[in-house]
Design a protein around this motif. Structure first.
Motif, PDB file in Angstrom:
ATOM      1  N   GLU A  34       0.846  -1.208   0.000  1.00  0.00           N
ATOM      2  CA  GLU A  34       0.000   0.000   0.000  1.00  0.00           C
ATOM      3  C   GLU A  34       0.875   1.250   0.000  1.00  0.00           C
ATOM      4  O   GLU A  34       0.623   2.189  -0.762  1.00  0.00           O
ATOM      5  CB  GLU A  34      -0.913   0.027   1.235  1.00  0.00           C
ATOM      6  CG  GLU A  34      -2.054  -0.943   1.205  1.00  0.00           C
ATOM      7  CD  GLU A  34      -3.215  -0.451   0.359  1.00  0.00           C
ATOM      8  OE1 GLU A  34      -3.239   0.728  -0.034  1.00  0.00           O
ATOM      9  OE2 GLU A  34      -4.099  -1.276   0.090  1.00  0.00           O
ATOM     10  N   LYS A  35       1.903   1.249   0.833  1.00  0.00           N
ATOM     11  CA  LYS A  35       2.802   2.406   0.911  1.00  0.00           C
ATOM     12  C   LYS A  35       3.579   2.600  -0.383  1.00  0.00           C
ATOM     13  O   LYS A  35       3.751   3.726  -0.854  1.00  0.00           O
ATOM     14  CB  LYS A  35       3.763   2.247   2.087  1.00  0.00           C
ATOM     15  CG  LYS A  35       3.094   2.401   3.433  1.00  0.00           C
ATOM     16  CD  LYS A  35       4.068   2.180   4.567  1.00  0.00           C
ATOM     17  CE  LYS A  35       3.348   2.249   5.911  1.00  0.00           C
ATOM     18  NZ  LYS A  35       4.262   1.969   7.022  1.00  0.00           N
ATOM     19  N   SER A  38       1.241   4.012  -2.998  1.00  0.00           N
ATOM     20  CA  SER A  38       1.001   5.424  -2.716  1.00  0.00           C
ATOM     21  C   SER A  38       2.200   6.280  -3.129  1.00  0.00           C
ATOM     22  O   SER A  38       2.042   7.328  -3.751  1.00  0.00           O
ATOM     23  CB  SER A  38       0.715   5.599  -1.225  1.00  0.00           C
ATOM     24  OG  SER A  38       0.516   6.948  -0.920  1.00  0.00           O
ATOM     25  N   ARG A  39       3.410   5.818  -2.795  1.00  0.00           N
ATOM     26  CA  ARG A  39       4.626   6.544  -3.165  1.00  0.00           C
ATOM     27  C   ARG A  39       4.760   6.659  -4.682  1.00  0.00           C
ATOM     28  O   ARG A  39       5.092   7.720  -5.208  1.00  0.00           O
ATOM     29  CB  ARG A  39       5.851   5.832  -2.592  1.00  0.00           C
ATOM     30  CG  ARG A  39       6.581   6.594  -1.535  1.00  0.00           C
ATOM     31  CD  ARG A  39       7.915   5.982  -1.162  1.00  0.00           C
ATOM     32  NE  ARG A  39       7.949   4.537  -1.137  1.00  0.00           N
ATOM     33  CZ  ARG A  39       7.859   3.785  -0.037  1.00  0.00           C
ATOM     34  NH1 ARG A  39       7.710   4.351   1.132  1.00  0.00           N
ATOM     35  NH2 ARG A  39       7.918   2.485  -0.103  1.00  0.00           N
ATOM     36  N   MET A  41       2.390   6.542  -6.923  1.00  0.00           N
ATOM     37  CA  MET A  41       1.334   7.390  -7.475  1.00  0.00           C
ATOM     38  C   MET A  41       1.612   8.875  -7.248  1.00  0.00           C
ATOM     39  O   MET A  41       1.101   9.722  -7.977  1.00  0.00           O
ATOM     40  CB  MET A  41      -0.029   7.000  -6.894  1.00  0.00           C
ATOM     41  CG  MET A  41      -0.502   5.636  -7.390  1.00  0.00           C
ATOM     42  SD  MET A  41      -2.051   5.103  -6.683  1.00  0.00           S
ATOM     43  CE  MET A  41      -3.191   6.138  -7.566  1.00  0.00           C
ATOM     44  N   GLN A  42       2.417   9.178  -6.239  1.00  0.00           N
ATOM     45  CA  GLN A  42       2.735  10.579  -5.946  1.00  0.00           C
ATOM     46  C   GLN A  42       3.866  11.123  -6.815  1.00  0.00           C
ATOM     47  O   GLN A  42       4.119  12.330  -6.812  1.00  0.00           O
ATOM     48  CB  GLN A  42       3.087  10.735  -4.468  1.00  0.00           C
ATOM     49  CG  GLN A  42       1.886  10.540  -3.570  1.00  0.00           C
ATOM     50  CD  GLN A  42       2.251  10.602  -2.098  1.00  0.00           C
ATOM     51  OE1 GLN A  42       3.398  10.852  -1.737  1.00  0.00           O
ATOM     52  NE2 GLN A  42       1.270  10.368  -1.247  1.00  0.00           N
ATOM     53  N   LYS A  55      -0.023  -3.592  -7.590  1.00  0.00           N
ATOM     54  CA  LYS A  55      -1.448  -3.796  -7.308  1.00  0.00           C
ATOM     55  C   LYS A  55      -1.839  -5.263  -7.428  1.00  0.00           C
ATOM     56  O   LYS A  55      -2.645  -5.767  -6.646  1.00  0.00           O
ATOM     57  CB  LYS A  55      -2.303  -2.933  -8.225  1.00  0.00           C
ATOM     58  CG  LYS A  55      -2.242  -1.461  -7.866  1.00  0.00           C
ATOM     59  CD  LYS A  55      -3.080  -0.618  -8.803  1.00  0.00           C
ATOM     60  CE  LYS A  55      -3.047   0.851  -8.419  1.00  0.00           C
ATOM     61  NZ  LYS A  55      -3.915   1.658  -9.287  1.00  0.00           N
TER      62      LYS A  55
END
Length: 84
Positions: A34-35, A38-39, A41-42, A55
């Motif tokens: 998950e982290k 998120s990283r 995607m940023q 994913k």
């Protein structure tokens, strides 16, 4: 009861400890993914191939975790359906 199943036998307790450890490790891996997702995607330009791979791994772990959880019953109470 010779040879019968005993819920609190040392063998069963060991199995539970192993299962809890496996669930814990899978949960940690899921959180780590998950982290990472998120990283990624940023980033200004996320790597779509990496995101897809992360994913898929996350989903595979989620599927494994759900295999250890009791499944909800599909049986409905008749009173909820209007039948008496």
């Amino acid at each position: 009861m010779a040879g019968g199943y005993r819920a609190n036998s040392p063998h069963n307790q060991k199995e539970r400890v192993v299962m809890h450890a496996l669930i814990y490790r899978l949960s940690l891996a899921h959180r780590r993914l998950e982290k990472e997702i998120s990283r990624e995607m940023q980033k200004a330009v996320p790597d779509d191939v990496r995101l897809s791979r992360l994913k898929k791994l996350r989903l595979a772990i989620k599927d494994q975790l759900q295999g250890f959880l009791p499944q909800p019953s599909t049986h409905r109470d008749r009173s909820m359906n209007g039948a008496v």
